[in-house]
Scaffold this active site. Structure first.
Site, short mmCIF file in Angstrom:
data_model
loop_
_atom_site.label_atom_id
_atom_site.label_comp_id
_atom_site.label_asym_id
_atom_site.label_seq_id
_atom_site.Cartn_x
_atom_site.Cartn_y
_atom_site.Cartn_z
N GLY A 40 -70.86 56.45 65.45
CA GLY A 40 -70.54 56.15 63.90
C GLY A 40 -71.72 55.06 63.33
O GLY A 40 -72.43 54.37 63.96
N LYS A 41 -71.91 55.58 62.17
CA LYS A 41 -73.34 54.86 61.64
C LYS A 41 -73.21 53.55 61.56
O LYS A 41 -74.19 52.58 61.88
CB LYS A 41 -73.57 55.49 60.24
CG LYS A 41 -73.86 57.14 60.42
CD LYS A 41 -74.49 57.56 59.29
CE LYS A 41 -74.42 59.24 59.07
NZ LYS A 41 -75.25 59.66 60.23
N GLY A 42 -72.16 52.83 61.31
CA GLY A 42 -71.85 51.51 61.02
C GLY A 42 -72.06 50.79 62.59
O GLY A 42 -73.16 49.83 62.60
N ASN A 44 -73.39 52.09 65.23
CA ASN A 44 -74.82 52.33 65.80
C ASN A 44 -75.65 51.09 65.30
O ASN A 44 -76.47 50.74 65.99
CB ASN A 44 -75.25 53.63 65.54
CG ASN A 44 -74.50 54.67 66.25
OD1 ASN A 44 -73.94 54.60 67.17
ND2 ASN A 44 -74.85 56.21 65.95
N GLY A 222 -88.57 61.26 58.78
CA GLY A 222 -88.45 61.36 59.91
C GLY A 222 -89.75 61.06 60.83
O GLY A 222 -90.10 59.97 60.86
N GLY A 225 -92.75 59.01 59.38
CA GLY A 225 -92.82 57.61 59.10
C GLY A 225 -91.84 57.29 57.77
O GLY A 225 -90.65 57.87 57.66
N THR A 248 -80.38 62.16 67.14
CA THR A 248 -78.90 61.47 66.65
C THR A 248 -79.23 60.06 66.70
O THR A 248 -79.52 59.59 67.67
CB THR A 248 -77.69 61.88 67.51
OG1 THR A 248 -77.73 63.34 67.66
CG2 THR A 248 -76.55 61.39 66.92
N ASP A 252 -80.09 55.46 62.28
CA ASP A 252 -79.20 54.33 62.40
C ASP A 252 -80.15 53.09 63.06
O ASP A 252 -80.09 51.87 62.64
CB ASP A 252 -77.73 54.42 63.46
CG ASP A 252 -77.15 55.38 62.70
OD1 ASP A 252 -77.02 55.53 61.42
OD2 ASP A 252 -76.35 56.23 63.48
O1 RIB Z 1 -76.09 58.65 62.62
C1 RIB Z 1 -75.45 59.26 63.77
C2 RIB Z 1 -73.92 58.90 63.79
O2 RIB Z 1 -73.40 59.87 62.66
C3 RIB Z 1 -73.32 59.79 64.87
O3 RIB Z 1 -73.12 58.42 65.88
C4 RIB Z 1 -71.99 60.41 64.55
O4 RIB Z 1 -70.80 59.69 64.84
C5 RIB Z 1 -72.22 59.89 62.92
O5 RIB Z 1 -71.38 58.90 62.46
#
Ligand code: RIB
Length: 308
Positions: A40-42, A44, A222, A225, A248, A252
């Site tokens: 989840g972005k928040g 993370n 990416g 930079g 992934t 974040d």
């Molecule tokens: O930015 C990565 C995230 O996006 C992942 O952890 C996934 O859960 C999505 O929310």
């Protein structure tokens, strides 16, 4: 003194399958390894900022299921002040992550309880938000809730950083309230109403976002930079060249590091430079949480790959 950061956003359990290629419509494809972990972005971004030494107040919503329980264990272990409601009407958010051998990914999110986070929930936490220096918010919760969080933050003089992911068109009133917007190039195109194939330079994208009223734009690029654009200046910072295992959460990690650096008084260019290293560190590990750097890990990466 640690800085205080408010993060308002999502939690998703991440269900990652490693595979060689995208399945076709109607096809069942056998993948390789499967891994389940927090995402989840928040959340993370909250963990990223906390590992770098900030006091993080994370505001979110999860379901009354075991994935929600796992999320609470994570935030407790990471030392994050979590102000998170349990929603008995929806499942905890889910992110299905397809991870390809070449180091690319594709993510599909079912928001579930993330969409239950409301204006009222934020109003009840106004004092908590007011006690922070920076609000960091993304778009994995309702836009109405994002807008309200930003308004509360502005009311109390916080710096607002919006990571517009997953991207969607935004109401024009939001842009003048954003101090730093952190899209990638595709997200920047969507925000100005262009399609992802449009041939527009990064500089023009940033200029159009600045014209909408945003204070500054950091366009992440990416492995290359990031570009930093303000009304008076355009600058670039480079990311270290590392071997990507899993991209992934790299965005974040970038955003979590960016807000810590800004809250500590670094310039936007210095903060973006540091954040590129946070993002790169994340990409070197499988899954998001193992890749989020501690301060020592980030300093070690900088020693090994000095800023260019
Ligand atoms: O930015 C990565 C995230 O996006 C992942 O952890 C996934 O859960 C999505 O929310």
């Amino acid at each position: 003194m640690p800085v205080n950061i408010a993060v308002v956003g999502s939690y998703n359990v991440g269900l990652t399958i490693q595979l060689d290629r995208m399945p076709a419509l109607g096809e069942t494809l056998l993948g390789k390894d499967y891994i389940e972990g927090p995402g989840g972005k928040g959340s993370n971004q909250a963990v990223a900022a906390s590992r770098l030494g900030a006091n993080v107040h994370f505001i979110s919503s999860v379901g009354e299921d075991h994935h929600g329980d796992d999320a609470f264990s994570l935030w407790t272990k990471e030392g994050i002040y979590h102000h998170v409601k349990r929603d008995d009407q929806n499942h905890t958010g889910v992110g299905m992550i397809l991870l390809f051998a070449e180091g690319d990914n594709a993510i599909l999110v079912a928001p579930g309880a993330n969409n239950a986070l409301s204006r009222n929930d934020l109003d009840a936490l106004e004092d908590t938000i007011a006690s922070c220096q920076i609000l960091l918010v993304q778009l994995e919760i309702l836009t109405d809730t994002v807008l309200h969080a930003i308004k509360l933050a502005k009311k109390h003089g916080l710096t607002v950083v919006l990571n517009p992911a997953p991207v969607q068109p935004l109401p024009t009133e939001i842009f003048p309230m954003i101090d730093v917007l952190t899209p990638n190039e595709t997200e920047a195109k969507t925000l100005i109403g262009e399609n992802s194939n449009a041939d527009i330079s990064t500089e023009s994208l940033a200029q159009k976002l600045l014209e909408l009223g945003t204070g500054a734009v950091v366009v992440t690029q990416g492995k290359a930079g990031a570009m930093i654009a303000t009304q008076n200046n355009i600058d670039y910072v480079k990311a270290p060249q590392v071997t990507t295992v899993d991209p992934t959460g790299a965005g974040d990690a970038f955003n979590g590091a960016l807000v810590v650096a800004l809250a500590e008084g670094k310039t936007l260019k210095e903060a973006a430079q540091w954040a590129c290293y946070g993002g790169a560190h994340c990409a070197t590990a499988l899954e998001v949480i193992p890749g989020l750097a501690t301060r020592n890990q980030l300093e070690t990466l900088i020693e090994r790959h000095p800023y260019e």
